[in-house]
Structure formats: structure tokens, C-alpha cells
Design a protein around this motif. Structure first.
Motif: not given
Length: 294
Positions: A194, A196, A198, A201-202, A205, A217, A226, A275
Motif C-alpha cells: 500500500t 504512505s 495516500s 493512510y489513517e 491503518s 509498517n 509501505r 493515526w
């Protein structure tokens, strides 16, 4: 201004030397295979972008091109001697080929939704198929649902599906990850490719954490890729990591994978949760497409 002109000069120079060797419109996308000097690449040309899915050096096909494919081999630091490997998203078949060379006795199954991609991998990227290396033309989620019904288990699951813009939405939800978890063998690992950078991301995660708990990660500073390593029941001790690094380093060298350096990019979320606690988890009912623009 000078830097801009220099960049444009380089861009036009590369374009001038690029040669399209195959192009077709598949059921899902425009597919291009082009060559720039020694580099051959599979590209998906969508309305919003043209992205390289897989590349190989024609004169040195063992050497990996992409950063993310190299980072994926961090998986081997947290699981040992995989026997059954599942790869969702074929690309040019690079990962499958390397895993097969490393573990010739392992059973590797590749799942690719687009039959045209499978054919291109065979015709242009030396994709290896044997009794132990097989493939299905199928949606990855449907394959995993059926594997769960059959009670099949895999000790290394690689999630590498990409539609040209981002990871397909139905392969990013809590429900999907629960289905993946159901086919993960004890002691196995899930490696998800995936980003880092985008805006998801949060959310990604939070969603992985909701299903698998703390994960690892694997990413380099200032790089967009990542790898998420999830489903790990027991984190190896530093002594075990060192032992695996020493054993793997000479085997991975031919693929230009520096596993010792990669080990330094691994960071558990146990003490590094980056996050907000109230981040919304992605579900089959909530996986908004507008967040995919990163």
C-alpha cells in the motif's frame, strides 16, 4: 526555471527512447508493455493516470526494480520457510518468480482478475508456472471466500492488487481482512502493498488494526510505498531476527534485496500508532471512493 527545463529534457529523452511492444484494451483497463533501453514495464493506462505495475531488466531479470517488491521480503523475517503462498494481484509475476526460486518446494497460487494481465505476464515477463506455481483468473475476494469454505490455509498471503488508480475498494475493508485472516495459517503473515502518501493512510491503518491488532509498517523515509505485515502472532526476538537476516542476506543478494537494511525500516505500531483513535474503519458500507485521490 532551469531545473524545470532540465526535468522536461530528461522526460522527453526517456519518452523518445520508449518503445511500446504491446498494447491492448482488456475487460478492465488499457494495458501497455513498453521498453526504455534495458527496462521493460507493464503499465495500466486509466482515465486518471498511467502507472507501472511491474518492470524487469531484460539483461538481468533476477534483479528487482521496484522498492515495494524488495520491502515485501521483510515478510521472511517474521515467518519461516513458507510452504503455501497466496498472491492476490499478479502484475508481471515478479514476486511469484522470486519466491519460487527461493522456495522451489513451496506451493504458490497467484490470483489475477484480468486474463489479459496473466497472458502478458507469460508472454513478456518470464512468468514461471509449474506444478507448484499455479494461477487463477478470478476476483481476489471471491477466491478467498471460496478458500475459506474449503478450509484452505496459507502461511504467506501477499495482497498486491491494483486497478491503476488504487487498491480496489472491496479489498480494503474490515470484512475483507476478516476473510483473509480466516485463511491465514498459524505462524503465517499477511504482506499488503500500500502507500504512505495516500489520504487513506489513517483509514487503512485503523482498519488493519481493527482486525489484526498491532502490525508492522515497512517503509523508507520520503518514499511513497509501505508494506503492512499483519496477522503476526509472535514477534521474533532480536536474536531471531539477526539469525534470519544472516541466513537470508546471501540468498536475496542476487535480487538486489538488502534484507539487513530492510530490517531497519520495520516499525511495529505497538508503540508507534500514527493515526487518531477516532479514525473511521473502512467497511463494505463505508469505503468512499473520494478518499482514493491521494
Amino acid at each position: 526555471m532551469r531545473n524545470c527545463l532540465l526535468f522536461l529534457a530528461v522526460l522527453f529523452s526517456v519518452a523518445a527512447h520508449s518503445n511500446v511492444v504491446h498494447e491492448e484494451r482488456s475487460l478492465y483497463r488499457n494495458i501497455i508493455v513498453d521498453e526504455t533501453r534495458d527496462l521493460r514495464c507493464l503499465k495500466f493506462n486509466t482515465k486518471s493516470s498511467q502507472t507501472s505495475q511491474s518492470c524487469m531488466y531484460k539483461n538481468d531479470p533476477d534483479k528487482l526494480v521496484f522498492n515495494y517488491t524488495k520491502l515485501t521480503f521483510a515478510s521472511l523475517l517474521v515467518t519461516d520457510d513458507p510452504k503455501n503462498v497466496l498472491v492476490i494481484g499478479l502484475g508481471g509475476g515478479t514476486l511469484s518468480n522470486v519466491i519460487h526460486e527461493l522456495y522451489p518446494a513451496a506451493k504458490i497460487h497467484n490470483v489475477e482478475i484480468d486474463p489479459a494481465v496473466l497472458k502478458v505476464a507469460r508472454d513478456y515477463f518470464n512468468f514461471i508456472e509449474t506444478d507448484n506455481v499455479t494461477s487463477s483468473v478470478q476476483d481476489g475476494r471471491i477466491f478467498i471466500k471460496r478458500a475459506a469454505i474449503k478450509k484452505q490455509k496459507y502461511d504467506w498471503i501477499i495482497l498486491d492488487a491494483f486497478n491503476g488508480d488504487y487498491i480496489p475498494e472491496h479489498l480494503l475493508t474490515k470484512e475483507f481482512f476478516e476473510e483473509v485472516q480466516s485463511v491465514l495459517a498459524d505462524g503465517g503473515v499477511i504482506a499488503a502493498n500500500t502507500f504512505s502518501s495516500s489520504k487513506l493512510y489513517e483509514h487503512e491503518s485503523a482498519t488493519y488494526h481493527a482486525v489484526f491488532g498491532d502490525f508492522i509498517n515497512v517503509s523508507r523515509a520520503n518514499r511513497s510505498n509501505r508494506i503492512i505485515l499483519a496477522g503476526i502472532k509472535t514477534i521474533p526476538t532480536q536474536a531471531q531476527l539477526n539469525e534470519r537476516i544472516n541466513a537470508l542476506a546471501p540468498r536475496l543478494k542476487k535480487y538486489d534485496v538488502d534484507i539487513k537494511a530492510i530490517s531497519t525500516y520495520m516499525q511495529s505500531t505497538k508503540n508507534n500508532r500514527d493515526w487518531p483513535a477516532d479514525t473511521k474503519v473502512l467497511t463494505d458500507q463505508y469505503s468512499p471512493a473520494n478518499l482514493l485521490n491521494f
